[in-house]
Design an enzyme around this catalytic site. Structure first.
Site, mmCIF file in Angstrom:
data_model
loop_
_atom_site.group_PDB
_atom_site.id
_atom_site.type_symbol
_atom_site.label_atom_id
_atom_site.label_comp_id
_atom_site.label_asym_id
_atom_site.label_seq_id
_atom_site.Cartn_x
_atom_site.Cartn_y
_atom_site.Cartn_z
ATOM 1 C CB SER A 1 -5.597 -3.094 0.627
ATOM 2 O OG SER A 1 -4.294 -2.592 0.750
ATOM 3 C CG HIS B 1 -2.800 -5.106 -3.331
ATOM 4 N ND1 HIS B 1 -2.676 -5.914 -2.223
ATOM 5 C CD2 HIS B 1 -3.296 -3.930 -2.864
ATOM 6 C CE1 HIS B 1 -3.063 -5.267 -1.145
ATOM 7 N NE2 HIS B 1 -3.458 -4.061 -1.507
ATOM 8 C CG ASP C 1 -0.781 -8.526 -3.033
ATOM 9 O OD1 ASP C 1 0.019 -7.571 -3.141
ATOM 10 O OD2 ASP C 1 -1.737 -8.521 -2.246
#
Length: 691
Positions: free
Chosen positions: A553, A666, A634
């Site tokens: 991320s 994600h 994602d």
């Protein structure tokens, strides 16, 4: 501060110490298959604690969840599986005021509510609801006569599920979904939205152990309660009178993708009128409604700045008769994560991140005075959650740490802490010992920055380094267990693991968290450079010149940023779901408020703020070997960002690999995928770090 771990139980520790040959490194299969404890619930008399355990079969990685029960008043009591509970999976236990245990089971073919008598001779379970829609969660009214239930239900349904006519698809020969102007989210987190379907609250009466026809509480409102994708039961609550319900709702309209304006509504169950918005004056987040036991007060958490999802959450107190509201923890520079009233109504228990730990605090309801409680027999608190106050002043709660997965504990009124469960003790006792050390150093602007070092207890003179960079970016690689990014697992492969809570991290005051705003590649990168050097000075066993950096991320973004800005720092990089092109990200992500707050506006308004820290602008300098990982589901940082980064690496001739999961979002959540993720990462690190 050091903490050596051999096992969670003294007897197992002694056995392992007596025969070191029994020890072995923890593996990725261990991480994927260890039991996962969650959702503790205490009976009204405080005797029984029910909880769920999710187990993973090592042969197939198939997961199943069941309910367990422990008698906290019996000396040496061991948890037992609740007998004769019909169904494949049981979860979300909750006790009614009569002591009966309610839970969700898929025994009927869909997720419905069942109940069973508490105790070791529980007997057979009976089904309470039989609805067309799956039940996502529920709350039992204080008098035990009603159920508050929520789940995904089309807006046109007046019962809990129906044969909806408007499925949100085009009328015609094709398979297309039509999203009309102002629809709000078209996709969120990992799924495409079904127009007209929301998470909705319903109330059922209980008659002779069966639920009657449910009636909706969201009349005139369009949106999700609990909020998606991560909201749960903490966003809905019964009032003490069993006739009032409080719930958090995120309004669905054209502003939804860039709004953090969650509000708390009050619904009178018998009035059948539109719920009242209690927090309409605040355009930022209001959530975590918690009515007092006497029904006079509503506690909740509130942010102050619209559009900022990581603003400080202040504990609020509302007089339900006068409507007067005050900020109970305005002077406390921490962000409230959960709220629970003491049984006597004189204080509240909250959790909050605080310098690598996530402890529990007691807040005086009259003065707002905050007291940090000792809730661990270890030198550090770790990660405290699921706090449940009991009538005798005790607390039941969950706890984990960077070395230990979640178990359940109690803390009596005098502060004595007792461990209730040790579900993974036998497995943990097999592993080689790991050492944890905290560090602090002067980071960017001379500010104090914290981090951690984990390493195997090993005679090896020098250890290669795995440098973890956390996501968020408003987050922390603190003292908590992770089923995805687990520092202990990496340490057990023979690495020294270094983490740094750079500027922007949580648990150090709101100003420190805010400091990353419009500075994604500035102070955080400086902190990381200074932190790795500080770790090398603090622990001479760490070979910081033989290191790989890893992150997901925002941490993945930082891997892309490091490629062009810290070109001589690492032997390799692992980039998972990271931002590669800030311009594309601004138009492809779903929660627009995040990107626009972080960079000071929309891309078309302030393109210079995005381009200032945009990794794509520095591809010409990329030279460090990189493993790129992404998930096709994602929608937060779409997989095309990872694909573009891999293309850049290949065009530059930089050694690189791409791992794509078609069925992950994600995060990597499935057991077999987790094992593949770790094996791929370990192979990559070993190739560059181990001689």
């Amino acid at each position: 501060m050091r903490n050596h771990l051999l096992a969670s139980a003294a007897a197992l520790t002694a056995a392992l110490s007596a025969n070191p040959a029994l020890a072995r490194p923890m593996t990725e299969v261990d991480l994927a298959t260890m039991k996962r404890v969650a959702a503790p619930a205490a009976s009204p008399d405080g005797r029984w604690v029910a909880f769920q355990i999710t187990e993973t079969a090592p042969e197939t990685y198939k997961r199943s969840t069941g309910l367990w029960l422990v008698d906290r008043k019996a000396k040496g009591a061991q948890p037992v599986r609740i007998a004769d509970v019909a169904g494949k999976n049981e979860s979300s236990p909750a006790f009614g005021p009569d002591g009966l245990l309610y839970f969700i089971s898929d025994a009927s073919g869909s997720d419905q509510i069942w109940r069973v008598a508490a105790g070791l001779e529980a007997g057979a379970a009976t089904q309470v609801t039989d609805e067309k829609a799956d039940i996502a969660g529920f709350r039992i009214s204080p008098d035990g006569k009603r159920l508050l239930v929520w789940g995904d239900v089309p807006k046109e349904c007046t019962s809990f599920g129906c044969d909806a006519k408007d499925k949100g698809a085009l009328v015609g020969p094709g398979s297309g979904r039509l999203y009309k102007d102002g629809a709000g989210f078209v996709r969120h987190w990992d799924q495409w939205e079904t127009p007209g379907t929301y998470s909705r609250p319903f109330v059922f009466d209980l008659v002779d152990g069966k639920a009657t026809v449910g009636r909706p509480l969201d009349a005139g409102l369009i949106g999700d309660t609990p909020s998606k994708p991560f909201g749960g039961g903490e966003e809905l609550a019964w009032g003490a009178d069993s006739r009032t319900v409080y719930f958090t709702l995120r309004k669905a309209d054209r502003d939804e993708p860039r709004s953090t304006n969650l509000d708390i509504y009050e619904a009178k169950v018998d009035a059948r009128i539109m719920p009242i918005n209690l927090t309409k004056d605040n355009q930022a987040t209001d959530t975590l409604p918690a009515p007092s036991p006497d029904g006079k007060w509503l506690a909740y958490g509130a942010m102050a700045r619209p559009g900022y999802e990581s603003d400080r959450v202040v504990l609020m107190l509302r007089d339900l008769e006068s409507g007067e509201t005050r900020k109970l923890t305005e002077a406390w520079d921490r962000s409230v994560g959960s709220i629970a009233w003491a049984a006597d109504g004189k204080s509240l228990y909250v959790t909050a991140q605080d310098v690598l730990d996530h402890p529990v605090f007691r807040v005086d309801a009259a003065s707002g005075k905050v007291e940090r409680l000792k809730a661990s027999n270890q030198p550090t608190e770790g990660n405290i959650g699921d706090v449940t106050p009991l009538a005798d002043g005790s607390l039941v709660f969950s706890r984990n740490s960077v070395l230990m997965p979640t178990d359940l504990y109690t803390r009596d009124a005098k502060g004595k802490v007792t461990q209730l469960t040790a579900v993974n003790a036998d497995t943990l006792a097999q592993f080689d010992p790991v050492e944890v050390e905290r560090m602090q150093f002067a980071g960017a602007n001379g500010d104090k920055v914290w981090g951690m070092i984990l390493k195997p207890v090993s005679p090896v003179q020098k250890l290669p380094v795995a440098f973890f960079v956390h996501g968020g970016p408003q987050g922390s690689f603190g003292n908590s267990w992770s089923t995805r990014w687990n520092p202990r697992l990496f340490a057990q492969q023979g690495y020294g693991v270094v983490t740094v809570d750079f500027h922007g991290s949580t648990g150090y005051g709101q100003a420190f968290t805010d400091s990353i705003n419009k500075d994604w590649g500035g102070k955080p990168l400086e902190d990381l450079k200074l932190g790795l050097a500080a770790a090398g000075r603090q622990d001479g066993q760490l070979d910081i010149a033989n290191a790989c950096a890893l992150g997901a991320s925002y941490g993945g973004y930082m891997m892309n940023w490091i490629e062009g800005q810290w070109t001589d720092g690492f032997k390799c990089l692992v980039q998972h779901d990271g931002v590669f092109d800030a311009r594309a990200m601004a138009y492809e992500t779903e929660e627009l408020w995040f990107d626009e707050w972080e960079h000071g506006g929309a891309y078309f308004e302030v393109p210079e703020e995005y381009e200032k820290w945009n990794p794509v602008n520095h591809v010409a300098k990329w030279q460090t070997p990189m493993l790129v990982i992404t998930g096709e589901k994602d929608f937060r940082i779409p997989y095309t960002q990872g694909l573009a980064a891999f293309t850049a690496l290949q065009r530059r001739g930089v050694p690189s690999e791409l791992l794509v999961f078609p069925d992950e979002n994600h995060w990597v959540l499935k057991g077999a995928n987790s094992v593949q993720w770790h094996q791929t990462v370990f192979d990559w690190l070993g190739r560059y770090l181990k001689k």
